[in-house]
Design an enzyme around this catalytic site. Structure first.
Site, PDB file in Angstrom:
ATOM      1  N   CYS A 123       0.947  -1.312   0.114  1.00  0.00           N
ATOM      2  CA  CYS A 123      -0.009  -0.023   0.026  1.00  0.00           C
ATOM      3  C   CYS A 123       0.809   1.347   0.204  1.00  0.00           C
ATOM      4  O   CYS A 123       0.366   2.235  -0.275  1.00  0.00           O
ATOM      5  CB  CYS A 123      -1.050  -0.072   1.201  1.00  0.00           C
ATOM      6  SG  CYS A 123      -1.871  -1.489   1.144  1.00  0.00           S
ATOM      7  N   HIS A 264      -3.776   6.702   3.157  1.00  0.00           N
ATOM      8  CA  HIS A 264      -4.050   5.579   2.632  1.00  0.00           C
ATOM      9  C   HIS A 264      -5.441   5.058   2.849  1.00  0.00           C
ATOM     10  O   HIS A 264      -5.916   5.147   4.145  1.00  0.00           O
ATOM     11  CB  HIS A 264      -3.158   4.278   3.054  1.00  0.00           C
ATOM     12  CG  HIS A 264      -3.453   2.988   2.559  1.00  0.00           C
ATOM     13  ND1 HIS A 264      -3.804   2.715   1.466  1.00  0.00           N
ATOM     14  CD2 HIS A 264      -3.573   1.683   3.247  1.00  0.00           C
ATOM     15  CE1 HIS A 264      -4.229   1.433   1.116  1.00  0.00           C
ATOM     16  NE2 HIS A 264      -4.227   0.808   2.322  1.00  0.00           N
ATOM     17  N   ASN A 294     -10.253  -1.194   0.124  1.00  0.00           N
ATOM     18  CA  ASN A 294      -8.668  -1.002   0.050  1.00  0.00           C
ATOM     19  C   ASN A 294      -8.067  -1.278  -1.207  1.00  0.00           C
ATOM     20  O   ASN A 294      -8.338  -2.501  -1.447  1.00  0.00           O
ATOM     21  CB  ASN A 294      -8.170  -1.703   1.198  1.00  0.00           C
ATOM     22  CG  ASN A 294      -6.737  -1.538   1.309  1.00  0.00           C
ATOM     23  OD1 ASN A 294      -5.813  -0.990   0.505  1.00  0.00           O
ATOM     24  ND2 ASN A 294      -6.122  -2.086   2.501  1.00  0.00           N
TER      25      ASN A 294
HETATM   26  N1  COA Z   1     -18.052 -10.206   9.128  1.00  0.00           N
HETATM   27  C1  COA Z   1     -18.430 -10.550  10.435  1.00  0.00           C
HETATM   28  N2  COA Z   1     -17.482 -10.923  11.404  1.00  0.00           N
HETATM   29  C2  COA Z   1     -16.442 -10.836  11.011  1.00  0.00           C
HETATM   30  C3  COA Z   1     -15.645 -10.403   9.741  1.00  0.00           C
HETATM   31  C4  COA Z   1     -16.763 -10.246   8.893  1.00  0.00           C
HETATM   32  N3  COA Z   1     -16.439  -9.773   7.627  1.00  0.00           N
HETATM   33  N4  COA Z   1     -14.495 -10.432   9.809  1.00  0.00           N
HETATM   34  C5  COA Z   1     -14.053 -10.842  11.156  1.00  0.00           C
HETATM   35  N5  COA Z   1     -15.206 -11.226  11.938  1.00  0.00           N
HETATM   36  C6  COA Z   1     -15.248 -11.429  13.150  1.00  0.00           C
HETATM   37  C7  COA Z   1     -13.950 -12.221  13.858  1.00  0.00           C
HETATM   38  O1  COA Z   1     -14.078 -13.601  13.549  1.00  0.00           O
HETATM   39  C8  COA Z   1     -14.092 -11.973  15.219  1.00  0.00           C
HETATM   40  O2  COA Z   1     -15.037 -12.669  15.706  1.00  0.00           O
HETATM   41  P1  COA Z   1     -14.620 -13.402  17.135  1.00  0.00           P
HETATM   42  O3  COA Z   1     -14.691 -12.378  18.294  1.00  0.00           O
HETATM   43  O4  COA Z   1     -15.855 -14.506  17.429  1.00  0.00           O
HETATM   44  O5  COA Z   1     -13.395 -14.138  17.028  1.00  0.00           O
HETATM   45  C9  COA Z   1     -14.856 -10.637  15.311  1.00  0.00           C
HETATM   46  O6  COA Z   1     -15.511 -10.289  14.121  1.00  0.00           O
HETATM   47  C10 COA Z   1     -13.790  -9.607  15.751  1.00  0.00           C
HETATM   48  O7  COA Z   1     -12.770  -9.504  15.089  1.00  0.00           O
HETATM   49  P2  COA Z   1     -11.548  -8.403  15.088  1.00  0.00           P
HETATM   50  O8  COA Z   1     -10.367  -9.028  14.491  1.00  0.00           O
HETATM   51  O9  COA Z   1     -11.202  -8.097  16.726  1.00  0.00           O
HETATM   52  O10 COA Z   1     -12.318  -7.434  14.519  1.00  0.00           O
HETATM   53  P3  COA Z   1     -11.576  -5.730  14.355  1.00  0.00           P
HETATM   54  O11 COA Z   1     -12.591  -4.727  15.119  1.00  0.00           O
HETATM   55  O12 COA Z   1     -10.164  -5.739  14.738  1.00  0.00           O
HETATM   56  O13 COA Z   1     -11.739  -5.574  12.780  1.00  0.00           O
HETATM   57  C11 COA Z   1     -10.359  -5.503  10.759  1.00  0.00           C
HETATM   58  C12 COA Z   1     -11.021  -6.243  11.813  1.00  0.00           C
HETATM   59  C13 COA Z   1      -9.689  -6.431   9.847  1.00  0.00           C
HETATM   60  C14 COA Z   1     -11.352  -4.713  10.165  1.00  0.00           C
HETATM   61  C15 COA Z   1      -9.604  -4.560  11.385  1.00  0.00           C
HETATM   62  O14 COA Z   1      -8.686  -5.438  12.250  1.00  0.00           O
HETATM   63  C16 COA Z   1      -8.454  -4.002  10.479  1.00  0.00           C
HETATM   64  O15 COA Z   1      -8.857  -3.143   9.782  1.00  0.00           O
HETATM   65  N6  COA Z   1      -7.166  -4.222  10.395  1.00  0.00           N
HETATM   66  C17 COA Z   1      -6.435  -3.367   9.655  1.00  0.00           C
HETATM   67  C18 COA Z   1      -6.526  -4.259   8.107  1.00  0.00           C
HETATM   68  C19 COA Z   1      -5.933  -3.381   7.259  1.00  0.00           C
HETATM   69  O16 COA Z   1      -6.095  -2.361   7.004  1.00  0.00           O
HETATM   70  N7  COA Z   1      -5.180  -4.008   6.200  1.00  0.00           N
HETATM   71  C20 COA Z   1      -4.469  -3.528   5.339  1.00  0.00           C
HETATM   72  C21 COA Z   1      -3.337  -2.831   5.702  1.00  0.00           C
HETATM   73  S1  COA Z   1      -2.661  -1.747   4.637  1.00  0.00           S
END
Ligand code: COA
Length: 337
Positions: A123, A264, A294
């Site tokens: 990214c 980003h 993204n």
């Molecule tokens: N729909 C519903 N539930 C989902 C899901 C989806 N698409 N994806 C994950 N979950 C669930 C998980 O399984 C987890 O369930 P559990 O508590 O039973 O284990 C729950 O939601 C919470 O997951 P968590 O990872 O804590 O959520 P979060 O608030 O951290 O959000 C992201 C997840 C991926 C959105 C967040 O971590 C994020 O944006 N990270 C950075 C990603 C990114 O920007 N990557 C590229 C960088 S350039």
């Protein structure tokens, strides 16, 4: 161990003479994803800010998206494709492992005398490309450069993995760099950083030499994005905040001098956390991730073009571009428009 630095400015200043972007027509909404994985529009919107993303057609590759964005940037810059001397494509989703996607773009747009290669910095790739092109043009080695961020991430996503498939989309953005003319805009500063110790947090494990896709065998690890979301989130906030601070300081400015931040476009919560820590006015932050998700190396490039074409940037404005991605990598650039 991470490394980060502010490269010194090249001998002559360099400006952005034109921008362009291209998004595939096909829109995939959150509601559509509800039908294939256990997720909901409410979950995706509240956790990420993403409402829909674009998906390239079969037969429409990263190079095609890149070439269309490039044509639009060249047209705005008033530079003929045949005059371009350097093409750098930032991508993690190349058409093929080799040759570089930039080579296909060179042919598709007719920049037949251009040197062309790819940058793989996820990214942060568009800003990595911008910095190296700035030095190539600013040192007089090339008279101009075409930089492009382009991704067909839909080809590298496991559409059964709700942790990743809801986050990404396809698209491309481009910019033409020229020597800065008297009184015109210029790129003021740049910060680049890398932390390879965190490579495992976000990668595409299969399909490379570590896990090849050989004839007749399926790779042991698939060629799809794998991510530890929560860890990536924390690193993204810290690295982008610091890259913003370092880039602004390297330009000899303070946050109060910045007219627009183009971050980003990964997650609205990441952007909000950074903007709050920088004590910056949220109204002056450009956001389009709700429409595109993204798009990795393309995200900052598309946002820059949309901000430019929507009149959000005026001559003399100082804008901060800041990015973060797999590697881990991060980057910022401060531009006087
Ligand atoms: N729909 C519903 N539930 C989902 C899901 C989806 N698409 N994806 C994950 N979950 C669930 C998980 O399984 C987890 O369930 P559990 O508590 O039973 O284990 C729950 O939601 C919470 O997951 P968590 O990872 O804590 O959520 P979060 O608030 O951290 O959000 C992201 C997840 C991926 C959105 C967040 O971590 C994020 O944006 N990270 C950075 C990603 C990114 O920007 N990557 C590229 C960088 S350039």
């Amino acid at each position: 161990m991470s490394s980060s630095g502010n490269p010194s400015a090249p001998p002559y200043p360099v400006r952005i003479a034109g921008t362009g972007s291209y998004l595939p027509e096909r829109i995939m909404t959150n509601r559509e994803l509800e039908e294939s994985v256990d997720t909901s529009d409410e979950w995706i919107t509240s956790r990420t800010g993403i409402r829909e993303r674009r998906i390239a057609k079969d037969g429409e590759f990263t190079s095609h998206l890149a070439s269309e964005a490039a044509r639009r940037a060249l047209e705005q810059a008033g530079v003929a494709a045949a005059e371009i001397e350097l093409i750098i494509v930032a991508t993690i989703t190349p058409d093929t492992l080799t040759p570089a996607t930039a080579c296909y773009v060179q042919q598709q747009i007719g920049s037949l005398k251009a040197v062309a290669f790819d940058v793989s910095a996820a990214c942060s790739g568009f800003l990595y490309a911008m910095e190296f092109a700035r030095h190539a043009v600013g040192a007089g080695a090339f008279r101009n450069a075409l930089i492009i961020g382009a991704e067909k991430l839909s080809a590298f996503v496991d559409w059964n993995d709700r942790n990743t498939c809801v986050l990404f989309g396809d698209g491309a953005g481009a910019a033409v760099l020229l020597p800065s003319t008297n009184g015109g805009g210029k790129i003021l500063s740049s910060t680049l950083g890398t932390d390879g110790a965190q490579a495992e947090l976000l990668n595409i494990p299969g399909g490379g030499s570590a896990c090849p896709a050989l004839p007749g065998t399926a790779p042991v690890k698939p060629a799809v994005l794998s991510m530890q979301g929560r860890e990536v989130f924390k690193h993204a906030v810290n690295a982008m905040r610091q890259a913003a601070i370092d880039g602004i300081a390297a330009a000899g400015l303070t946050i109060a001098d910045i007219d627009l931040i183009i971050p980003h476009q990964a997650n609205l919560r990441i952007i909000d956390a950074i903007v709050e820590r920088l004590d910056f006015d949220r109204d002056n932050v450009f956001i389009n991730l709700d429409k595109y998700g993204n798009t990795s190396a393309a995200a900052v490039a598309i946002a820059l073009d949309e901000a430019n074409r929507q009149g959000r940037i005026k001559p003399g404005d100082r804008i901060l571009l800041v990015a973060f991605g797999a590697g881990l990598t991060w980057a910022s650039a401060v531009i006087e428009w």
